[in-house]
Design an enzyme around this catalytic site. Sequence first.
Site, PDB file in Angstrom:
ATOM      1  N   LYS A 167       0.733  -1.175  -0.105  1.00  0.00           N
ATOM      2  CA  LYS A 167      -0.040  -0.053   0.138  1.00  0.00           C
ATOM      3  C   LYS A 167       0.957   1.165  -0.126  1.00  0.00           C
ATOM      4  O   LYS A 167       1.999   1.060   0.439  1.00  0.00           O
ATOM      5  CB  LYS A 167      -0.791   0.074   0.999  1.00  0.00           C
TER       6      LYS A 167
HETATM    7  P1  NAD Z   1     -13.128   7.810  -2.506  1.00  0.00           P
HETATM    8  O1  NAD Z   1     -12.118   8.901  -2.398  1.00  0.00           O
HETATM    9  O2  NAD Z   1     -13.634   7.585  -3.860  1.00  0.00           O
HETATM   10  O3  NAD Z   1     -14.281   8.127  -1.604  1.00  0.00           O
HETATM   11  C1  NAD Z   1     -14.237   8.112  -0.102  1.00  0.00           C
HETATM   12  C2  NAD Z   1     -15.482   8.521   0.337  1.00  0.00           C
HETATM   13  O4  NAD Z   1     -15.489   8.768   1.699  1.00  0.00           O
HETATM   14  C3  NAD Z   1     -15.680  10.202  -0.009  1.00  0.00           C
HETATM   15  O5  NAD Z   1     -17.134  10.127  -0.453  1.00  0.00           O
HETATM   16  C4  NAD Z   1     -15.472  11.002   1.179  1.00  0.00           C
HETATM   17  O6  NAD Z   1     -15.989  12.223   1.133  1.00  0.00           O
HETATM   18  C5  NAD Z   1     -15.973   9.820   2.363  1.00  0.00           C
HETATM   19  N1  NAD Z   1     -15.519  10.187   3.744  1.00  0.00           N
HETATM   20  C6  NAD Z   1     -14.275  10.441   3.939  1.00  0.00           C
HETATM   21  N2  NAD Z   1     -14.083  10.348   5.311  1.00  0.00           N
HETATM   22  C7  NAD Z   1     -15.395  10.128   5.857  1.00  0.00           C
HETATM   23  C8  NAD Z   1     -16.122  10.363   6.996  1.00  0.00           C
HETATM   24  N3  NAD Z   1     -15.302  10.607   8.221  1.00  0.00           N
HETATM   25  N4  NAD Z   1     -17.464   9.896   7.155  1.00  0.00           N
HETATM   26  C9  NAD Z   1     -18.201   9.652   5.934  1.00  0.00           C
HETATM   27  N5  NAD Z   1     -17.581   9.749   4.626  1.00  0.00           N
HETATM   28  C10 NAD Z   1     -16.090   9.999   4.727  1.00  0.00           C
HETATM   29  O7  NAD Z   1     -12.402   6.411  -1.973  1.00  0.00           O
HETATM   30  P2  NAD Z   1     -13.038   5.076  -2.349  1.00  0.00           P
HETATM   31  O8  NAD Z   1     -12.081   4.274  -3.550  1.00  0.00           O
HETATM   32  O9  NAD Z   1     -14.399   4.915  -2.404  1.00  0.00           O
HETATM   33  O10 NAD Z   1     -12.602   4.140  -1.159  1.00  0.00           O
HETATM   34  C11 NAD Z   1     -13.409   3.932   0.027  1.00  0.00           C
HETATM   35  C12 NAD Z   1     -13.055   3.103   0.899  1.00  0.00           C
HETATM   36  O11 NAD Z   1     -12.766   1.647   0.395  1.00  0.00           O
HETATM   37  C13 NAD Z   1     -11.438   3.020   1.363  1.00  0.00           C
HETATM   38  O12 NAD Z   1     -11.472   2.456   2.784  1.00  0.00           O
HETATM   39  C14 NAD Z   1     -10.544   2.156   0.585  1.00  0.00           C
HETATM   40  O13 NAD Z   1      -9.582   1.757   0.904  1.00  0.00           O
HETATM   41  C15 NAD Z   1     -11.734   0.950   0.403  1.00  0.00           C
HETATM   42  N6  NAD Z   1     -11.341   0.442  -0.976  1.00  0.00           N
HETATM   43  C16 NAD Z   1     -11.448   0.999  -2.006  1.00  0.00           C
HETATM   44  C17 NAD Z   1     -11.303   0.163  -3.263  1.00  0.00           C
HETATM   45  C18 NAD Z   1     -11.389   0.932  -4.679  1.00  0.00           C
HETATM   46  O14 NAD Z   1     -11.245  -0.091  -5.816  1.00  0.00           O
HETATM   47  N7  NAD Z   1     -11.646   2.412  -4.787  1.00  0.00           N
HETATM   48  C19 NAD Z   1     -11.003  -1.363  -3.123  1.00  0.00           C
HETATM   49  C20 NAD Z   1     -10.947  -1.718  -1.909  1.00  0.00           C
HETATM   50  C21 NAD Z   1     -10.993  -0.924  -0.941  1.00  0.00           C
END
Ligand code: NAD
Length: 447
Positions: A136
């Site tokens: 990561k």
């Molecule tokens: P992103 O940046 O597209 O979205 C993150 C969202 O979370 C945004 O809407 C942001 O405003 C919101 N957020 C941040 N802090 C917050 C809080 N305290 N309360 C409520 N909302 C909050 O990111 P993403 O790619 O959607 O990733 C989200 C999660 O999923 C992360 O933990 C990431 O590690 C995990 N993840 C993502 C992927 C992927 O393919 N994108 C894959 C596996 C896991």
Amino acid sequence: MAQPKQARPKEQKRRDRKAAVRRSQIAGSREEWHVSAFNNALLQFDAAARRLRLSENQIAMIKLPRRMTEVLLPVRMDDGTIRNFRAYRVQHNIARGPAKGGIRFHQDVTIDEVKALAFWMTFKCAVVGIPMGGAKGGVVVDPRGLSQGERERLSRRYMAELIDLFGPDSDVPGPDVNTGPQVMGWMLDTYVMHKRDYLPAVITGKPMELGGSAGRQNATSRGLHCCVHQAADRLGLKLRGATAAIQGFGNVGSNAARFLAKDGVRIVAISDAEGAYRDSGGIDVEEAIAHVARRGTLIGFKGATRMRRASQLLELPVDILVPAALENQITAENARRVRARIIAEGANGPTTPSADRVLERQGTFVIPDILCNAGGVTVSYLEWVQNRVGYYWPEERVNEDLQRIMVTAFDHVYTTMRKRRVSMRIAAFMVAIQRVTEASELRGLYA
Ligand code: NAD
């Protein structure tokens, strides 16, 4: 002479008791907020390793991260000043294949968090059976304060500074919070300019025009959706007419909301970093997605009522709760108030181990992150395969493979849970740890 103690009035006693409980809850929650995500990850490992009766030597080979790199990235800002951004890359384990894991841009990134996320990647790849290890990356930055040009220079500098770590056969980054296809495109270009070789398999989550895979953009949510179906089937929950709350409305959260809404699930609450919105009649997900596309945030969304306390979203009486934001959201402090039947962990590490114990006692069905959000890395792997073959598949083929891989993995974890009488999380770790251990032992210890 000491005065005899006066009996306190009943009301006072009750107030004192309440205050003591409140104090202990606040202390507990503070502890949980500052709890180390990496320690949580290790606790999960230990619980599964005990069940598997791993030896000390087996543990020594796979538990801790193998390589941690920290750099300062100097970036010229639009006003001519130079700012240094702290950045990390952690490679946890490469027994099963090249390291794989996204890069996060966030103001709260720490080495502890990146270590935890790299750890989860190792076992996520293993639980779905894709031949990659775990890594990561992260940059300590609030990207909302950057212009497009500053964001590009930061992304390029990250790749340039750490270029020796990356390669299609060594370490393959991808997107995470606040980094999407455009950031991947800039990083790919930087890599290619240095190497003088077009090697798109060095990074995944790229735009389609640069060798990205069809279906990657919503793969994590598609995988999550598939897991929710599997869980609902086993619990006898009908999705049409069920309710869901979604924390985080980025890539994972908004697409999960979209998939669930298409099944007839009523999305009664959504949130992002700026606030939470609620409508018990059901939120129009497409309208919310269009609003975020226009404004970059849910602020000003008129299709639902803004909640006074965003964290209350986690406590709504819904069938399905999807934490899709950050780590440590469901803690010992609030787990008792979580009323969902199914928690589908879109985010990595949203539930602390002490919350896990509470949820288990409550009978909440938790689909653990390393399984539930593995759709993203699965399609990243399919992207890597297509890049290496140089032949690109239609989206239906990608989705079919994803579905098959997710259903197989869910089945395997569910069967292990039943057979070994453990939680879904421990079962997922048991499956994954066993695979990593086997690979590690077959390779043996070099030199
Ligand atoms: P992103 O940046 O597209 O979205 C993150 C969202 O979370 C945004 O809407 C942001 O405003 C919101 N957020 C941040 N802090 C917050 C809080 N305290 N309360 C409520 N909302 C909050 O990111 P993403 O790619 O959607 O990733 C989200 C999660 O999923 C992360 O933990 C990431 O590690 C995990 N993840 C993502 C992927 C992927 O393919 N994108 C894959 C596996 C896991």
